[in-house]
Design an enzyme around this catalytic site. Structure first.
Site, PDB file in Angstrom:
ATOM      1  N   THR B   1       0.844  -1.201   0.000  1.00 58.32           N
ATOM      2  CA  THR B   1       0.000   0.000   0.000  1.00 58.32           C
ATOM      3  C   THR B   1       0.873   1.242   0.000  1.00 58.32           C
ATOM      4  OG1 THR B   1      -1.692  -1.178   1.241  1.00 58.32           O
ATOM      5  CG2 THR B   1      -1.824   1.227   1.231  1.00 58.32           C
ATOM      6  N   ILE B  30     -12.279  -6.337   0.548  1.00 59.11           N
ATOM      7  CA  ILE B  30     -11.863  -4.946   0.548  1.00 59.11           C
ATOM      8  C   ILE B  30     -11.185  -4.642   1.877  1.00 59.11           C
ATOM      9  CG2 ILE B  30     -12.636  -2.542   0.441  1.00 59.11           C
ATOM     10  CD1 ILE B  30     -13.086  -4.072  -2.172  1.00 59.11           C
ATOM     11  N   GLY B  31     -10.041  -4.010   1.832  1.00 59.67           N
ATOM     12  CA  GLY B  31      -9.329  -3.646   3.054  1.00 59.67           C
ATOM     13  C   GLY B  31      -9.664  -2.228   3.485  1.00 59.67           C
TER      14      GLY B  31
END
Lengths: 170, 134
Positions: B1, B30-31
């Site tokens: 990320t 989904i994070g």
């Protein structure tokens, strides 16, 4: 006001003994380029929103990081990306989840913020919105890299937990 | 990320976060990255935050908004707020890190992993670091 910029490119088990010198050099150069890019905007009186988007785009375009080109693989062997952006002045925000074809997902998040009444779009709808907004598209092979494929293969072969693999490589 | 937070010369802050998610993720997982308030948040009254790490824990702790809330309502400094919230993440079992800027000009980070790819810039210069002891 003095301007400031801070960036990250991922956190995890990053050890000197496991990071190859050439890769470390590439990562440091990419981080520095992202800082340079955002700094140029801020030093000339530009907006923080433009600076964070520009800095993130540099990192999205670098295969050493888990965003854009170089994104990790899903279990099914595809690349699905998420991104978000927020303006502190207005608290406007935009986000996208599970997008697959926008070269720079952060610009799609900004388009959601500025050119739609919504905060988050996902999946095929977000892909469609991206095309309608005229954002640059890229084919699946642009995002996929051999190293990320190897990591997925390792996960499947060794039955590592998802978090183990992400923290090791993400 | 990857992520960035910035303070401009007009005193406005902004945050951006982008990720490929989690290796081998399934079921359209989904994070925290696209979850406003978990992985990304910006508020001129407090700070701008971008996060990286085990997203499910960051969602549960509402990390980015929680850091801003501590600064705005409790009077914490940026580093103090970031360290406190990252300690909560650790207590929940999560790892990762955050970057923070405040409208007052504090630019900082906090992480509970051995390393985090990171960098800072201001009119005084630029710094890049990877390992925890840098």
């Amino acid at each position: 006001t003095d301007w400031k910029l801070v960036i990250h490119g991922g956190a995890g088990v990053i050890e000197r003994s496991r990071l190859k010198p050439e890769q470390e050099k590439e990562i440091r150069a990419a981080l520095d380029l992202a800082l340079q890019t955002g700094s140029k905007i801020l030093a000339s009186g530009g907006d923080s929103l433009d600076a964070v988007e520009a800095a993130v785009k540099v990192l999205e375009n670098d295969p050493n990081f888990n965003a854009g080109r170089g994104a990790v693989f899903t279990y099914d062997g595809t690349n699905e990306m998420d991104s978000a952006i927020m303006d502190g002045e207005t608290r406007n925000a935009g986000a996208v989840a599970g997008v697959t074809a926008t070269k720079n997902p952060i610009s799609l998040a900004r388009a959601v913020m500025e050119d739609s009444p919504h905060v988050m779009l996902s999946g095929e709808g977000a892909n469609q919105f991206s095309k309608e907004q005229g954002l640059e598209q890229a084919p699946p092979e642009y995002f996929a890299t051999p190293e990320r494929r190897r990591q997925l293969d390792e996960l499947k072969a060794r039955k590592l937990s998802w978090f183990d693999v992400d923290l090791k490589y993400g | 990320t990857v992520g960035a937070v910035a303070l401009d010369t007009k005193g406005h802050v902004a945050a951006a976060t982008s990720t490929g998610g989690l290796t081998g993720k399934r079921w359209d997982r989904i994070g925290d990255s696209p979850i406003i308030g978990a992985g990304t948040y910006a508020d001129d009254r407090a700070c701008a935050v971008s996060a990286t790490g085990a997203g499910e824990y960051f969602i549960r702790a509402g990390v980015a908004h929680e850091i801003c809330a501590r600064i705005r309502m409790k009077g914490d400094g940026g580093k103090e707020a970031a360290d406190a919230v990252m300690a909560e993440v650790k207590a929940l079992g999560g790892d990762g890190g955050v970057i923070v800027v405040t409208p007052k000009g504090e630019a900082t980070w906090s992480f509970n992993t051995p390393g985090m790819y990171r960098g800072k810039a201001s009119a005084e210069g630029r710094t890049v670091a990877i390992f925890g002891d840098e």
